[in-house]
Design a protein around this motif. Structure first.
Motif, PDB file in Angstrom:
ATOM      1  N   SER A  90     -50.445 -70.919 -91.550  1.00 50.93           N
ATOM      2  CA  SER A  90     -51.728 -70.360 -91.141  1.00 50.93           C
ATOM      3  C   SER A  90     -52.847 -71.390 -91.212  1.00 50.93           C
ATOM      4  N   CYS A  91     -52.945 -72.104 -92.347  1.00 48.69           N
ATOM      5  CA  CYS A  91     -54.090 -72.989 -92.577  1.00 48.69           C
ATOM      6  C   CYS A  91     -53.959 -74.346 -91.903  1.00 48.69           C
ATOM      7  N   ALA A  92     -52.725 -74.851 -91.729  1.00 45.03           N
ATOM      8  CA  ALA A  92     -52.547 -76.198 -91.171  1.00 45.03           C
ATOM      9  C   ALA A  92     -52.050 -76.178 -89.732  1.00 45.03           C
ATOM     10  N   PHE A  93     -51.315 -75.128 -89.349  1.00 44.39           N
ATOM     11  CA  PHE A  93     -50.741 -75.086 -88.007  1.00 44.39           C
ATOM     12  C   PHE A  93     -51.346 -73.992 -87.130  1.00 44.39           C
ATOM     13  N   GLY A  94     -52.122 -73.112 -87.754  1.00 42.65           N
ATOM     14  CA  GLY A  94     -52.786 -72.065 -86.979  1.00 42.65           C
ATOM     15  C   GLY A  94     -51.866 -71.000 -86.442  1.00 42.65           C
ATOM     16  N   ILE A  95     -50.730 -70.773 -87.116  1.00 45.94           N
ATOM     17  CA  ILE A  95     -49.788 -69.751 -86.644  1.00 45.94           C
ATOM     18  C   ILE A  95     -49.458 -68.791 -87.779  1.00 45.94           C
ATOM     19  N   GLU A  96     -49.095 -67.579 -87.422  1.00 48.00           N
ATOM     20  CA  GLU A  96     -48.696 -66.570 -88.392  1.00 48.00           C
ATOM     21  C   GLU A  96     -47.185 -66.383 -88.298  1.00 48.00           C
ATOM     22  N   VAL A  97     -46.484 -66.543 -89.431  1.00 51.59           N
ATOM     23  CA  VAL A  97     -45.024 -66.429 -89.386  1.00 51.59           C
ATOM     24  C   VAL A  97     -44.488 -65.289 -90.249  1.00 51.59           C
ATOM     25  N   ASN A  98     -45.217 -64.875 -91.283  1.00 53.70           N
ATOM     26  CA  ASN A  98     -44.846 -63.779 -92.187  1.00 53.70           C
ATOM     27  C   ASN A  98     -43.397 -63.891 -92.663  1.00 53.70           C
ATOM     28  N   SER A  99     -43.163 -64.809 -93.563  1.00 54.86           N
ATOM     29  CA  SER A  99     -41.819 -65.084 -94.059  1.00 54.86           C
ATOM     30  C   SER A  99     -41.253 -63.960 -94.922  1.00 54.86           C
ATOM     31  N   PHE A 100     -42.095 -63.063 -95.404  1.00 51.87           N
ATOM     32  CA  PHE A 100     -41.591 -61.947 -96.212  1.00 51.87           C
ATOM     33  C   PHE A 100     -40.948 -60.877 -95.337  1.00 51.87           C
ATOM     34  N   LYS A 101     -41.535 -60.653 -94.168  1.00 48.80           N
ATOM     35  CA  LYS A 101     -40.933 -59.698 -93.236  1.00 48.80           C
ATOM     36  C   LYS A 101     -39.862 -60.348 -92.372  1.00 48.80           C
ATOM     37  N   ASN A 102     -40.009 -61.641 -92.132  1.00 54.09           N
ATOM     38  CA  ASN A 102     -39.074 -62.362 -91.266  1.00 54.09           C
ATOM     39  C   ASN A 102     -38.614 -63.651 -91.963  1.00 54.09           C
ATOM     40  N   PRO A 103     -37.731 -63.534 -92.958  1.00 56.02           N
ATOM     41  CA  PRO A 103     -37.332 -64.696 -93.763  1.00 56.02           C
ATOM     42  C   PRO A 103     -36.476 -65.721 -93.019  1.00 56.02           C
ATOM     43  N   THR A 104     -36.079 -65.403 -91.780  1.00 53.60           N
ATOM     44  CA  THR A 104     -35.268 -66.354 -91.001  1.00 53.60           C
ATOM     45  C   THR A 104     -36.091 -67.054 -89.927  1.00 53.60           C
ATOM     46  N   ASN A 105     -37.420 -66.977 -90.016  1.00 49.05           N
ATOM     47  CA  ASN A 105     -38.252 -67.592 -88.977  1.00 49.05           C
ATOM     48  C   ASN A 105     -38.051 -69.107 -88.949  1.00 49.05           C
ATOM     49  N   ASP A 106     -38.280 -69.693 -87.771  1.00 48.11           N
ATOM     50  CA  ASP A 106     -38.015 -71.121 -87.564  1.00 48.11           C
ATOM     51  C   ASP A 106     -38.851 -72.005 -88.476  1.00 48.11           C
TER      52      ASP A 106
END
Length: 528
Positions: A188-204
């Motif tokens: 969020s702070c360095a790349f400006g994207i939201e990934v939500n690793s708690f809901k989606n622990p397999t995100n890239d």
């Protein structure tokens, strides 16, 4: 056959003479030193993984305990271990120009994304980049990014609470939780994207982040040895330290985002926006800003970071800074969070006092959502984090490379440093664990950092973020992350030991790393 044996013997002799040609460096100067092995120097216990790195560091530090400095060998390179705080101060501040750089393994001609980052840069280019980035890490900029960190912390605590109340396991290895939190923060702070690793622990993003940070694999160990001993050979063979797919992923993500924002005029108060301001020459210091309230462990910026910069930066130069923000902040902050959780679980009286401070703070705010100023006003929270960083510093040691010939005069002795030959080692772990500076050092005692005691701490014995102008530029951000997550975790849960909690902690036999051999297991019990 005889010719083969003769040639082999000659080759072995040549390698032996080459590998030991520097081993008289300290003896010539009358400096006590640890006896090295041919080629391997004093690194053999680490390379063979016989002992945890902190045990190796302890041996080095204690071997000549009455000396202010002593000698080691990093393979063939003479390294000076500094025990005396005043000499550390002298070399990192007063004579900083003679010890300006870190020992660099990966230069920008080998790997631009890695070699162009602030940690790897050297000389004037490092000075210019430090001065360029410094305004991005002031208290006012942290305040702007605090909403992103706070949002991730609130969501993390809420998801945990829902999972536990629905019957999911509440006994888990804390580093895994902490890694997801730091991953989401940096995304969020360095790349400006939201990934939500708690809901989606397999995100890239999380998958590749863990892949990049896997420094304990045998292949990575061989690469590190190669770069320590023969960086030019590694370069000629085209062997990169970090995984190319991972580096390309981050590089493309950063540059694409920067270009999109410039094209569409998108403004978001994160690191990419600050890098775009830096590109335009608009990122400057606020001379009226107060910075002393950001925590005891926070490092202050030197004159180097506040100087004026005229250099023009390219996209890749700035993208590399976001990348090191990720590299430095992903694993080390997660590690610090894990040690905080461990100490709170092992010391329920300290945890209870911190919980009471959190409750008092909650009574003074609306909707249980804390702001940056309120977080920084929590004195006991700062004491707990400061003591965690003393007992479990994220970096057990740091280094500096001699960049100009230098004669160090001390105790009627002279230590001659040679440019690009010597480096110094600052044993942060051992300074923090020295009973001379911190009585009963194995005890977790936040009272060392209360208003009455913290001013008694001797200068340059407490260095969780390094020393001098080359200290860690991201100390405020790291402290903000750790404080925020524990505010919301302790508001909702008590942290308790389980049958899997290893007391006392023991570490794996890994070079330059502090990895608990069984992880850090705790139980999160929802508060009623």
């Amino acid at each position: 056959m005889l010719l083969f044996i003769t040639l082999t013997a000659v080759l072995v002799y040549v390698i032996y003479k080459w590998s030991t040609s520097t081993y008289d460096f300290f003896e010539r100067q009358g400096i006590p030193y640890r006896k090295p092995l041919p080629l391997f120097g004093t690194n053999i216990n680490m390379l063979l993984k016989k002992k945890p790195f902190i045990d190796v560091l302890k041996e080095w530090y204690n071997e000549f305990e009455n000396e202010k400095l002593s000698g080691l060998f990093e393979f063939r390179r003479p390294v000076v271990l500094i025990r005396d705080p005043q000499i550390i101060k002298q070399l990192t501040i007063k004579d900083f120009d003679h010890f300006m750089d870190h020992r660099v393994l990966i230069t920008e001609d080998i790997d631009p994304l890695f070699g162009k980052n602030l940690v790897s840069l050297t000389g004037d280019k490092w000075k210019d980049m430090r001065a360029t980035l410094s305004p991005a890490f002031t208290g006012s900029k942290m305040r702007q990014m605090f909403d992103f960190v706070s949002t991730v912390a609130i969501e993390s605590a809420e998801i945990l609470k829902i999972d536990i109340e629905s019957g999911k396991e509440n006994n888990f290895e804390f580093k895994d939780f902490a890694s997801k939190f730091t991953c989401d923060n940096i995304a969020s702070c360095a790349f400006g994207i939201e990934v939500n690793s708690f809901k989606n622990p397999t995100n890239d993003f999380l998958r590749i982040a863990k892949k990049v940070m896997n420094f304990s694999s045998p292949l990575m160990g061989l690469k590190l040895v190669g770069y320590f001993t023969s960086p030019k050979l590694m370069k000629s063979l085209g062997i990169s330290l970090l995984d190319k797919e991972s580096c390309d992923y981050f590089q493309n993500a950063l540059i694409d985002t920067m270009r999109t924002r410039e094209k569409l005029g998108i403004i978001r108060n994160d690191m990419i926006n600050l890098m775009l301001e830096a590109k335009k020459g608009k990122l400057v210091h606020n001379i009226n800003e107060e910075s002393s309230a950001d925590g005891f462990a926070t490092v202050e910026e030197s004159h180097v970071g506040k100087s004026k910069v005229n250099r023009k930066w390219e996209e890749l130069d700035l993208a590399a800074q976001c990348f090191i923000f990720f590299l430095a902040g992903f694993d080390t902050v997660a590690q610090t969070m894990s040690f905080v959780a461990y100490e709170l679980a092992c010391n329920p009286d300290i945890q209870q006092r911190l919980y009471e401070e959190i409750l008092q703070t909650v009574n003074d705010i609306d909707n249980q959502k804390i702001n940056y100023e309120q977080l920084q006003s929590m004195k006991y929270l700062d004491q707990v984090i400061s003591e965690t960083l003393r007992k479990w510093p994220a970096a057990p040691m740091t280094d500096r490379l001699c960049t100009k010939d230098f004669d160090l005069k001390y105790d009627n002795k002279v230590m001659k440093f040679e440019k690009d030959v010597n480096s110094i080692m600052i044993p942060i772990w051992m300074l923090h664990r020295n009973p001379k500076y911190f009585p009963n050092p194995d005890k977790f005692d936040p009272e060392r950092f209360n208003d009455e005691n913290k001013h008694k701490i001797q200068d340059f014995t407490y260095l969780p973020f390094g020393a001098g102008p080359r200290n860690c530029i991201g100390s405020r951000f790291a402290l903000m992350e750790v404080k925020t997550i524990f505010f919301y975790l302790l508001l909702n849960f008590s942290i308790e030991v389980t049958e899997k909690t290893q007391i006392p902690l023991k570490f794996e036999n890994l070079p330059f790393q502090m990895k608990p051999e069984k992880g850090i297991w705790v139980e999160l019990r929802p508060r009623v």
